[in-house]
Design an enzyme around this catalytic site. Structure first.
Site, mmCIF file in Angstrom:
data_model
loop_
_atom_site.group_PDB
_atom_site.id
_atom_site.type_symbol
_atom_site.label_atom_id
_atom_site.label_comp_id
_atom_site.label_asym_id
_atom_site.label_seq_id
_atom_site.Cartn_x
_atom_site.Cartn_y
_atom_site.Cartn_z
ATOM 1 N N HIS A 56 0.470 0.861 -13.203
ATOM 2 C CA HIS A 56 1.086 -0.380 -13.664
ATOM 3 C C HIS A 56 2.589 -0.141 -13.794
ATOM 4 C CE1 HIS A 56 1.428 -4.244 -15.669
ATOM 5 N NE2 HIS A 56 2.231 -3.660 -16.540
ATOM 6 N N GLY A 110 0.789 -1.232 0.000
ATOM 7 C CA GLY A 110 0.000 0.000 0.000
ATOM 8 C C GLY A 110 0.813 1.270 0.000
ATOM 9 N N ASN A 132 -5.585 3.132 -12.513
ATOM 10 C CA ASN A 132 -4.660 2.078 -12.084
ATOM 11 C C ASN A 132 -3.231 2.562 -12.294
ATOM 12 O OD1 ASN A 132 -3.797 -0.607 -11.335
ATOM 13 N ND2 ASN A 132 -3.348 -0.981 -13.492
ATOM 14 N N GLU A 182 6.721 6.307 -8.916
ATOM 15 C CA GLU A 182 5.277 6.051 -8.770
ATOM 16 C C GLU A 182 4.699 6.935 -7.663
ATOM 17 O OE1 GLU A 182 3.968 1.948 -8.524
ATOM 18 O OE2 GLU A 182 5.740 1.253 -9.587
ATOM 19 N N ASN A 190 1.725 3.152 -2.517
ATOM 20 C CA ASN A 190 1.112 4.164 -3.393
ATOM 21 C C ASN A 190 -0.129 4.767 -2.739
ATOM 22 O OD1 ASN A 190 2.399 4.581 -6.148
ATOM 23 N ND2 ASN A 190 2.493 2.347 -5.962
ATOM 24 N N THR A 208 -9.903 -0.040 -18.401
ATOM 25 C CA THR A 208 -10.930 -0.528 -19.318
ATOM 26 C C THR A 208 -10.968 -2.054 -19.183
ATOM 27 O OG1 THR A 208 -9.303 -0.637 -21.090
ATOM 28 C CG2 THR A 208 -10.635 1.376 -20.951
HETATM 29 C C1 GAR Z 1 3.407 -1.011 -7.456
HETATM 30 O O1 GAR Z 1 4.704 -1.069 -7.968
HETATM 31 C C2 GAR Z 1 2.374 -1.004 -8.569
HETATM 32 O O2 GAR Z 1 2.829 -0.336 -9.717
HETATM 33 C C3 GAR Z 1 2.215 -2.474 -8.837
HETATM 34 O O3 GAR Z 1 2.277 -3.084 -7.589
HETATM 35 C C4 GAR Z 1 3.053 -2.298 -6.705
HETATM 36 C C5 GAR Z 1 2.230 -2.041 -5.477
HETATM 37 O O4 GAR Z 1 3.003 -1.441 -4.480
HETATM 38 N N1 GAR Z 1 0.982 -2.740 -9.506
HETATM 39 C C6 GAR Z 1 0.799 -3.776 -10.307
HETATM 40 O O5 GAR Z 1 1.658 -4.601 -10.551
HETATM 41 C C7 GAR Z 1 -0.581 -3.861 -10.935
HETATM 42 N N2 GAR Z 1 -0.611 -4.816 -11.981
HETATM 43 P P1 GAR Z 1 2.291 -0.729 -3.253
HETATM 44 O O6 GAR Z 1 1.289 -1.743 -2.676
HETATM 45 O O7 GAR Z 1 3.385 -0.450 -2.289
HETATM 46 O O8 GAR Z 1 1.610 0.507 -3.753
#
Ligand code: GAR
Length: 208
Positions: free
Chosen positions: A109, A12, A107, A174, A14, A141
């Site tokens: 990615h 979590g 989202n 990110e 982000n 989408t």
């Molecule tokens: C992040 O790097 C995000 O970009 C990726 O998971 C991580 C979550 O980190 N998302 C994906 O791979 C979606 N397909 P977080 O839980 O610390 O935010």
């Protein structure tokens, strides 16, 4: 005042960056809830400690994607969100779910889409000999990891990088990019025209 619901599956970080930016920058928005599909998601504790409602909809308790998505949507809609933010939410969503939140679900990615959809993006970028990697914020989408691109962050791949080093470098970007993209949405700065995103605030949609 816009209402935001954030979906997580794990750490979590982000979500944390978005919660902090919302408070620090005084967005016209509130984080109404953080919802996880995993009871052990570490990010739930951060949200609860910041007075944010939390909920768990455990995908393992449902026989199929359709019934999980239906219950998830029911719980989400209890918070009447203007925006649904996927922040490390690691479930494939049904077309019914994506249609329900069309134009109001973002989202992040960890690749420079449309390259490297799916999992293990950084490892695959390393194996392909890419010189740059990155992350993309996009509207969701029905097609996995597609949808109008809001912002992208690019990071160099350096000699000696492994997956951990590269993902840490991209994650730092990110945390800058995703809060900015969410702020644009809550300030009504994003328009989708012809499948592409126009950002009306005039701020850069590129991060590095
Ligand atoms: C992040 O790097 C995000 O970009 C990726 O998971 C991580 C979550 O980190 N998302 C994906 O791979 C979606 N397909 P977080 O839980 O610390 O935010």
């Amino acid at each position: 005042m816009k209402s935001i619901v954030i979906l997580i599956s794990g750490r979590g970080s982000n979500m944390e960056a978005i919660v902090k930016a919302c408070a620090a920058e005084g967005w016209p928005a509130r984080i109404a809830a953080v919802i996880s599909n995993r009871p052990d998601a570490a990010g739930l504790a951060f949200a609860a400690s910041h007075g944010i409602a939390t909920a768990v909809v455990d995908h393992k308790a449902f026989p199929d994607r359709a019934s999980f998505d239906a219950e998830l949507a029911r719980v989400i809609d209890g918070y009447t969100p203007d925006l649904l933010v996927l922040a490390g939410f690691m479930r494939i969503l049904t077309p019914e779910f994506t249609r329900h939140y069309e134009g109001r679900m973002l989202n992040i990615h960890p690749s420079l889409l449309p390259a490297f959809t799916g999992l293990h993006t950084h490892q695959r970028a390393l194996e392909a000999g890419c010189r740059f990697a990155g992350a993309t914020v996009h509207f969701v989408t029905a097609e996995l990891d597609h949808g109008p691109i809001v912002a992208q962050a690019v990071a160099p791949i350096l000699a000696g990088d492994d997956e951990a080093a590269l993902s840490a470098r991209v994650l730092g970007l990110e945390h800058r990019m995703y809060p900015r993209a969410v702020r644009w949405f809550v300030q009504d700065q994003l328009r989708i025209e012809g499948g592409r995103v126009q950002q009306l605030a005039g701020e850069s949609q590129s991060f590095s």
